[in-house]
Write a protein that holds these residues in place. Structure first.
Motif, short mmCIF file in Angstrom:
data_model
loop_
_atom_site.label_atom_id
_atom_site.label_comp_id
_atom_site.label_asym_id
_atom_site.label_seq_id
_atom_site.Cartn_x
_atom_site.Cartn_y
_atom_site.Cartn_z
N GLY A 1 -28.90 -5.88 -11.83
CA GLY A 1 -27.66 -5.31 -12.35
C GLY A 1 -27.25 -4.07 -11.58
O GLY A 1 -26.07 -3.87 -11.26
N GLU A 2 -28.21 -3.20 -11.27
CA GLU A 2 -27.91 -1.99 -10.50
C GLU A 2 -27.42 -2.36 -9.10
O GLU A 2 -26.50 -1.73 -8.57
CB GLU A 2 -29.14 -1.10 -10.40
N GLU B 1 -25.86 -5.05 -8.18
CA GLU B 1 -24.50 -5.57 -8.27
C GLU B 1 -23.48 -4.44 -8.39
O GLU B 1 -22.37 -4.53 -7.86
CB GLU B 1 -24.41 -6.51 -9.49
N GLN B 2 -23.86 -3.35 -9.07
CA GLN B 2 -22.93 -2.23 -9.25
C GLN B 2 -23.06 -1.16 -8.16
O GLN B 2 -22.35 -0.16 -8.20
CB GLN B 2 -23.19 -1.60 -10.61
#
Length: 434
Positions: free
Chosen positions: A394-395, A397-398
């Motif tokens: 998730g990190e 991707e962001q």
């Protein structure tokens, strides 16, 4: 198939032990740099004659303890049992003494075939100093002070300096005759080793560890009584200069060194850190050795300390004073950052992030286990790192990474990092300011 083991007396240094050794060596290297002492490195393997001539054929080292063999050229070769003879050989061979006095230091393994014991193995390691081309009583005291101050800087407690004078070869010859005559009258009271040494190296009897022999020697004539007026005056100068430097000492008239090349000042530095007095450093003057090894007559003094024994002493010092210099020296150095990462994209990205941070000067431990975040955080906490960087899919991707304090109560932050050319300096700044 049976599992292979190391040879008896040959000990592996595992990562935790190696780290401690490196810390000691770093302190020693800086200590010698400030004193103008330069490092020299000599081969492990030398011709046997170097030690037979230098150490003395009548010594236990040459007679019983050396690892010697014939090479393919039928030359007798020996794994070095001590460092001084090799350093002197190198100085003579390469013409260093024509450039003036030399202050040299070395570190490395030595080999002696003797019974392994705590702090002393068949392969053992030394740090040593050789000051070649200096003759004054002041040079003796400078050499002693180098050893004393190094041990103090390392945090060794309970230090005691013992000194003696072995005089000139003529002094020793005169004393040898007195001692042999005295001992021959009491030969039946000597232990077996001392009886053997009586005809080969009688001065070594003074260093006997046999309690009955030690008690007998209490009434024996001393070398100090046999010194010429010039030798006695020189020894008085050494004591006076030690007093000026406020280095406490005790004259030990039974102190002799185990190698034949010593004369005039001989000394040992002991510590009571292990409970009883234990020798951690020893040395002395050896004015005749350079000439014995083929060089011009040249005065010299040196010393060596045993790394194995020193590390035992430092471990005891660290336990006795958890806040002292020995404890700080032997403590592990944690990474600045532990990089927690999990997920296919995160693991690939973490590899590049760790590399960039290391290239920027930070110590970064990258968790490569792929385990759950909880397990990785436990490892991060155990390693002692103050900060964890947390990277999941998730990190990634962001384009972010989470900075979490492992020590103290700082708030967790989310930082950008995706573009190293613009975001990495911000991340570094956040880490270095904390």
């Amino acid at each position: 198939m049976s599992q292979l083991q190391s040879l008896r007396g040959m000990v592996d240094l595992l990562p935790e032990q190696t780290r401690r050794w490196q810390a000691v060596e770093a302190v020693a290297r800086d200590h010698f740099r400030r004193a103008g002492v330069e490092e020299i490195r000599t081969p492990l393997l030398e011709v046997t004659d170097l030690f037979a001539r230098g150490i003395g054929e009548g010594t236990d080292v040459v007679g019983k303890e050396m690892y010697s063999f014939l090479d393919r050229g039928e030359r007798s070769c020996t794994l070095r049992p001590e460092g001084t003879a090799s350093v002197v050989r190198a100085a003579v061979q390469h013409g260093l003494l024509s450039q003036g006095a030399q202050k040299l230091w070395y570190t490395g393994p030595m080999f002696r075939y003797e019974r392994p014991q705590a702090g002393r193995q068949r392969q053992f390691h030394q740090i040593g100093v050789e000051c070649i081309g200096v003759s004054s009583a002041r040079s003796d005291v400078e050499a002693i002070a180098l050893a004393w101050d190094l041990l103090a800087a390392l945090g060794v407690q309970g230090l005691e300096l013992e000194i003696n004078s072995l005089g000139t070869p003529e002094d020793r010859q005169h004393y040898r005759a007195q001692l042999v005559a005295w001992l021959q009258e009491r030969q039946d009271q000597l232990d077996a080793d001392s009886q053997e040494r009586l005809s080969t190296n009688p001065l070594r009897i003074l260093d006997s560890k046999n309690k009955a022999t030690q008690a007998l020697l209490a009434d024996a004539p001393t070398l100090l009584e046999a010194l010429s007026p010039e030798s006695a005056q020189r020894f008085e100068q050494v004591q006076a200069l030690l007093g000026q430097l406020a280095i406490p000492f005790r004259v030990n008239t039974r102190l002799v060194r185990g190698l034949d090349y010593y004369g005039h000042t001989a000394f040992e530095i002991t510590s009571d850190q292990l409970g009883a007095q234990s020798t951690v450093c020893g040395g002395g003057r050896y004015d005749g050795l350079v000439e014995q090894l083929g060089g011009a007559a040249t005065p010299a003094i040196g010393w060596a300390l045993g790394m194995e024994r020193l590390l035992l002493v430092l471990e005891a010092a660290a336990k006795a004073n958890p806040e002292g210099p020995a404890a700080q020296l032997t403590a592990p150095t944690p990474p600045t950052v532990y990089l927690v990462n999990r997920g296919e994209a995160a693991e690939a990205a973490a590899l590049g992030l760790a590399r960039n941070l290391r290239q920027a000067g930070l110590a970064v431990e990258l968790d490569g286990s792929g385990a759950a975040f909880g397990k990785q955080f436990k490892r991060a906490d155990r390693c002692g790192a103050p900060w964890a960087l947390v990277l999941g899919d998730g990190e990634v991707e962001q384009g972010q990474v989470r900075l979490k304090a492992l020590r103290g109560d700082a708030d967790e932050q989310t930082l950008a990092w995706a573009d190293p050319t613009t975001d990495l300096p911000l991340l570094l700044n956040a880490l270095q300011q904390r």
